[in-house]
Design a protein around this motif. Sequence first.
Motif, PDB file in Angstrom:
ATOM      1  N   ALA A 159      -4.107  48.641 -23.676  1.00  0.00           N
ATOM      2  CA  ALA A 159      -3.623  47.915 -22.622  1.00  0.00           C
ATOM      3  C   ALA A 159      -2.394  47.033 -22.331  1.00  0.00           C
ATOM      4  CB  ALA A 159      -4.955  47.299 -22.314  1.00  0.00           C
ATOM      5  N   ILE A 160      -2.288  46.339 -23.594  1.00  0.00           N
ATOM      6  CA  ILE A 160      -1.313  45.215 -23.556  1.00  0.00           C
ATOM      7  C   ILE A 160       0.170  46.250 -23.413  1.00  0.00           C
ATOM      8  CG2 ILE A 160      -0.002  43.861 -24.997  1.00  0.00           C
ATOM      9  CD1 ILE A 160      -2.748  43.005 -26.135  1.00  0.00           C
ATOM     10  N   ILE A 171      -9.266  41.383 -15.288  1.00  0.00           N
ATOM     11  CA  ILE A 171      -8.324  40.790 -16.279  1.00  0.00           C
ATOM     12  C   ILE A 171      -7.411  39.770 -15.818  1.00  0.00           C
ATOM     13  CG2 ILE A 171      -6.296  41.481 -17.707  1.00  0.00           C
ATOM     14  CD1 ILE A 171      -7.033  44.220 -17.965  1.00  0.00           C
ATOM     15  N   GLU A 203     -10.004  36.778 -15.788  1.00  0.00           N
ATOM     16  CA  GLU A 203     -10.260  35.914 -16.967  1.00  0.00           C
ATOM     17  C   GLU A 203      -9.108  34.998 -17.495  1.00  0.00           C
ATOM     18  OE1 GLU A 203     -13.006  35.848 -18.822  1.00  0.00           O
ATOM     19  OE2 GLU A 203     -14.255  37.161 -17.710  1.00  0.00           O
ATOM     20  N   TRP A 253      -9.267  31.320 -18.238  1.00  0.00           N
ATOM     21  CA  TRP A 253      -8.806  30.689 -19.403  1.00  0.00           C
ATOM     22  C   TRP A 253      -7.832  29.716 -19.330  1.00  0.00           C
ATOM     23  CZ3 TRP A 253      -4.543  30.180 -22.319  1.00  0.00           C
ATOM     24  CH2 TRP A 253      -4.886  29.866 -23.688  1.00  0.00           C
ATOM     25  N   GLY A 254      -6.774  30.062 -18.535  1.00  0.00           N
ATOM     26  CA  GLY A 254      -5.823  29.139 -18.261  1.00  0.00           C
ATOM     27  C   GLY A 254      -6.384  27.743 -17.395  1.00  0.00           C
ATOM     28  N   LEU A 284      -5.717  25.068 -20.539  1.00  0.00           N
ATOM     29  CA  LEU A 284      -4.186  24.469 -20.511  1.00  0.00           C
ATOM     30  C   LEU A 284      -3.908  23.143 -20.113  1.00  0.00           C
ATOM     31  CD1 LEU A 284      -3.104  26.954 -22.004  1.00  0.00           C
ATOM     32  CD2 LEU A 284      -2.297  27.924 -19.933  1.00  0.00           C
ATOM     33  N   ALA A 339      -1.347  31.265 -18.492  1.00  0.00           N
ATOM     34  CA  ALA A 339      -1.901  31.865 -19.596  1.00  0.00           C
ATOM     35  C   ALA A 339      -1.044  32.975 -20.216  1.00  0.00           C
ATOM     36  CB  ALA A 339      -3.328  32.537 -18.921  1.00  0.00           C
ATOM     37  N   ILE A 345       0.020  33.233 -24.226  1.00  0.00           N
ATOM     38  CA  ILE A 345      -0.588  34.265 -25.134  1.00  0.00           C
ATOM     39  C   ILE A 345      -0.142  35.868 -24.554  1.00  0.00           C
ATOM     40  CG2 ILE A 345      -2.469  33.317 -26.167  1.00  0.00           C
ATOM     41  CD1 ILE A 345      -3.089  35.455 -23.204  1.00  0.00           C
ATOM     42  N   LEU A 375      -2.036  38.657 -28.841  1.00  0.00           N
ATOM     43  CA  LEU A 375      -3.425  39.141 -28.666  1.00  0.00           C
ATOM     44  C   LEU A 375      -3.892  40.366 -29.632  1.00  0.00           C
ATOM     45  CD1 LEU A 375      -4.110  39.022 -24.882  1.00  0.00           C
ATOM     46  CD2 LEU A 375      -4.849  37.335 -26.597  1.00  0.00           C
ATOM     47  N   LYS A 387      -6.888  40.038 -32.017  1.00  0.00           N
ATOM     48  CA  LYS A 387      -8.181  41.065 -32.114  1.00  0.00           C
ATOM     49  C   LYS A 387      -8.190  41.565 -33.394  1.00  0.00           C
ATOM     50  CE  LYS A 387      -6.665  45.038 -32.407  1.00  0.00           C
ATOM     51  NZ  LYS A 387      -6.078  46.394 -32.459  1.00  0.00           N
ATOM     52  N   PHE A 437      -4.688  28.164 -32.071  1.00  0.00           N
ATOM     53  CA  PHE A 437      -5.689  29.474 -32.073  1.00  0.00           C
ATOM     54  C   PHE A 437      -6.134  30.021 -33.463  1.00  0.00           C
ATOM     55  CE2 PHE A 437      -2.837  30.052 -28.330  1.00  0.00           C
ATOM     56  CZ  PHE A 437      -3.973  30.006 -27.244  1.00  0.00           C
ATOM     57  N   LYS A 478     -10.619  27.603 -30.307  1.00  0.00           N
ATOM     58  CA  LYS A 478      -9.835  27.996 -29.333  1.00  0.00           C
ATOM     59  C   LYS A 478      -9.257  29.367 -29.454  1.00  0.00           C
ATOM     60  CE  LYS A 478      -5.346  26.293 -27.099  1.00  0.00           C
ATOM     61  NZ  LYS A 478      -4.660  25.071 -27.321  1.00  0.00           N
ATOM     62  N   SER A 497     -11.939  31.444 -27.867  1.00  0.00           N
ATOM     63  CA  SER A 497     -11.997  31.486 -26.487  1.00  0.00           C
ATOM     64  C   SER A 497     -11.269  32.536 -25.595  1.00  0.00           C
ATOM     65  CB  SER A 497     -11.426  29.954 -25.911  1.00  0.00           C
ATOM     66  OG  SER A 497      -9.971  29.952 -26.166  1.00  0.00           O
ATOM     67  N   LEU A 498     -10.570  33.231 -26.284  1.00  0.00           N
ATOM     68  CA  LEU A 498      -9.787  34.439 -25.762  1.00  0.00           C
ATOM     69  C   LEU A 498     -10.701  35.544 -25.874  1.00  0.00           C
ATOM     70  CD1 LEU A 498      -6.314  33.588 -27.448  1.00  0.00           C
ATOM     71  CD2 LEU A 498      -6.959  33.254 -25.257  1.00  0.00           C
ATOM     72  N   PRO A 523     -13.289  36.621 -23.790  1.00  0.00           N
ATOM     73  CA  PRO A 523     -13.406  37.226 -22.659  1.00  0.00           C
ATOM     74  C   PRO A 523     -12.260  37.961 -22.321  1.00  0.00           C
ATOM     75  CG  PRO A 523     -14.119  35.134 -22.718  1.00  0.00           C
ATOM     76  CD  PRO A 523     -13.389  35.207 -24.069  1.00  0.00           C
ATOM     77  N   ILE A 524     -11.021  37.601 -22.392  1.00  0.00           N
ATOM     78  CA  ILE A 524      -9.778  38.113 -21.910  1.00  0.00           C
ATOM     79  C   ILE A 524      -9.613  39.740 -22.854  1.00  0.00           C
ATOM     80  CG2 ILE A 524      -7.325  38.262 -22.152  1.00  0.00           C
ATOM     81  CD1 ILE A 524      -7.371  35.033 -21.734  1.00  0.00           C
ATOM     82  N   ILE A 525      -9.875  39.382 -24.093  1.00  0.00           N
ATOM     83  CA  ILE A 525      -9.792  40.825 -24.851  1.00  0.00           C
ATOM     84  C   ILE A 525     -10.805  41.813 -24.536  1.00  0.00           C
ATOM     85  CG2 ILE A 525     -10.047  41.443 -27.352  1.00  0.00           C
ATOM     86  CD1 ILE A 525      -8.901  38.846 -28.171  1.00  0.00           C
ATOM     87  N   GLU A 529     -12.079  41.981 -21.416  1.00  0.00           N
ATOM     88  CA  GLU A 529     -11.467  42.894 -20.422  1.00  0.00           C
ATOM     89  C   GLU A 529     -10.454  43.771 -20.492  1.00  0.00           C
ATOM     90  OE1 GLU A 529     -13.083  42.922 -17.599  1.00  0.00           O
ATOM     91  OE2 GLU A 529     -14.413  41.427 -17.828  1.00  0.00           O
ATOM     92  N   LEU A 530      -9.586  43.546 -21.449  1.00  0.00           N
ATOM     93  CA  LEU A 530      -8.485  44.263 -21.789  1.00  0.00           C
ATOM     94  C   LEU A 530      -8.927  45.854 -22.641  1.00  0.00           C
ATOM     95  CD1 LEU A 530      -5.978  42.108 -23.345  1.00  0.00           C
ATOM     96  CD2 LEU A 530      -5.786  43.319 -21.409  1.00  0.00           C
TER      97      LEU A 530
END
Lengths: 144, 144
Positions: free
Chosen positions: A14-15, A92, A95, A99-100, A104, B14, B18, B24, B28, B65, B85, B88-89, B91-93, B95-96
């Motif tokens: 995905a990245i 995505i 989220e 998060w931001g 942040l 964001a 990252i 990420l 991961k 992080f 911290k 905290s990522l 949820p983003i991971i 969704e990816l």
Amino acid sequence: MNAEFRCSCPITSAIDMIGDKWSLVVIKNMLFFNLKTFKELSEANEKIATNILSSRLKGLEEKGFISKTKPSNNKKTNLYILTEKGLSLIPIIIELAIWGDTNLQNVHPSLDRDNPIEYIKLNKEKFVGVFKNQYLDNVAEITL
Amino acid sequence: MNAEFRCSCPITSAIDMIGDKWSLVVIKNMLFFNLKTFKELSEANEKIATNILSSRLKGLEEKGFISKTKPSNNKKTNLYILTEKGLSLIPIIIELAIWGDTNLQNVHPSLDRDNPIEYIKLNKEKFVGVFKNQYLDNVAEITL
DNA sequence: TATTTTTGCTTGCATTATAAAAGCAAAACA
DNA sequence: TGTTTTGCTTTTATAATGCAAGCAAAAATA
């Protein structure tokens, strides 16, 4: 392994697909600010260089995230519209927004906080649909 | 505007924080595969170059992080551990992972699908906690 | 204890991605 | 019929990433 993917991990892949510096920013500006033309996108807050914008729009179209059309009354201006695949990135983007917003503020004092992110946190799934429908309504209006 | 942020948008910010090619991915691999040492991370499927890994680990530590510690019984090996911290990522991971799993099979035939992503989709919030606790349990075990 | 291997890096150089600025043709506008 | 706008492209510069080699200290082995 496909040359454009580092490995078989869906997260890494995905990245590889949308993890560059600009793709999600362009899509966000289309989604939340209804930016649709090259000019509008080039004038967004992030100040993307026009050569980068040009190459990103081409890439996003090739990958199926956006489609490029001309409005019937104008031969010059192109309209870039998010496809269903483009809209599939909304979770995505939400989220990243949460998060931001949450993490942040201390390192980024001028971060925008006049947005309804506290509400979005309460029901993320709902807002995926809300943003999608808002966008589709707006597109329908424009392409009348 | 802070020099490291393009604008005041939390989404763009964001990504500024990252959204590079590796941060990420490293996180991961720490989270899901319990990779903790420079060597383990350098040998992961993505084959990160050691100079890039080195600079990413420094950056991730500076940003809070991850933390770097030495186990009591070994003066050579460093352990890199995700902080709150970093966690905290998740949820983003997630969704990816869901997006990649759902949208990349056609363009990426060798994509891993032997994972429980269908279950995760059913209750994302729950699995954020599950993955966090799994990770913390594992860390507690190692640092006995 | 001496030697070999492993770990956690750094260094130097090549390539790719992004940035900044200018330019330009076709369409739209005045 | 100019003039401006739009949607780019081109050129050149800088930053990010990639690749290969090297290297010192610690650990493992003989």
